[in-house]
Design a protein around this motif. Structure first.
Motif, PDB file in Angstrom:
ATOM      1  N   ARG A  76       0.394   5.375   0.336  1.00  0.00           N
ATOM      2  CA  ARG A  76      -0.581   6.416   0.650  1.00  0.00           C
ATOM      3  C   ARG A  76      -0.103   7.773   0.131  1.00  0.00           C
ATOM      4  O   ARG A  76       1.098   7.985  -0.040  1.00  0.00           O
ATOM      5  CB  ARG A  76      -0.813   6.439   2.162  1.00  0.00           C
TER       6      ARG A  76
ATOM      7  N   TYR B  68       4.137   4.048   3.321  1.00  0.00           N
ATOM      8  CA  TYR B  68       3.931   2.854   2.506  1.00  0.00           C
ATOM      9  C   TYR B  68       4.158   1.625   3.362  1.00  0.00           C
ATOM     10  O   TYR B  68       4.754   1.687   4.443  1.00  0.00           O
ATOM     11  CB  TYR B  68       4.887   2.828   1.305  1.00  0.00           C
TER      12      TYR B  68
ATOM     13  N   ASP C  63       0.846  -1.179   0.000  1.00  0.00           N
ATOM     14  CA  ASP C  63       0.000   0.000   0.000  1.00  0.00           C
ATOM     15  C   ASP C  63       0.887   1.236   0.000  1.00  0.00           C
ATOM     16  O   ASP C  63       1.846   1.313   0.778  1.00  0.00           O
ATOM     17  CB  ASP C  63      -0.903  -0.002   1.242  1.00  0.00           C
TER      18      ASP C  63
END
Length: 140
Positions: free
Chosen positions: A37, A42, A35
């Protein structure tokens, strides 16, 4: 005779190929995720079929926390955790080398140096250059 050499060569080639085959060559990813952001944070993680795993999270360009693990050729699990920040990369793990202990004589001398400030020679500039030469001439 040529047939025997051909069969022997084929047999040796197969034996060599079987000995050099590694199970790691056919490894594949079993789990994967990540992920990123908008604020720069991350995280990611993955695992493979041969026991390799890694995970990491952080703020891009500032700080990272993570770790990885794998199995050594001897079958031992190797696990490394790390932090990377303004102080650099700082790994921790049981298999990482550690420095030997500092000998007692060195510790004693360091303590002596710490408790006895260094002697500073007086400045001879006010006495003139000839006086400075005379003082230093006795030192060898």
């Amino acid at each position: 005779m040529f047939r025997y050499m051909l069969v022997a060569s084929a047999f040796l080639a197969c034996a060599y190929a079987a000995a050099s085959y590694s199970q790691d060559a056919g490894a594949y990813i079993t789990k994967s995720g990540g992920d990123i952001r908008p604020d720069g944070h991350y995280d990611y993680a993955y695992e493979t079929s041969n026991g390799i795993a890694a995970q990491e999270s952080g703020l891009g360009g500032h700080q990272v926390n993570g770790g990885y693990s794998y199995y050594s050729p001897e079958g031992q699990l190797v696990q490394i955790q790390y932090l990377a920040d303004e102080n650099g990369f700082q790994p921790q793990g049981a298999l990482l080398p550690t420095p030997p202990p500092i000998p007692a004589a060195i510790l004693k001398s360091l303590e002596y140096i710490r408790t006895h400030p260094q002697y500073e020679e007086p400045q001879y500039q006010s006495q003139g250059p000839s006086q400075y030469r005379k003082v230093n001439s006795f030192r060898g």
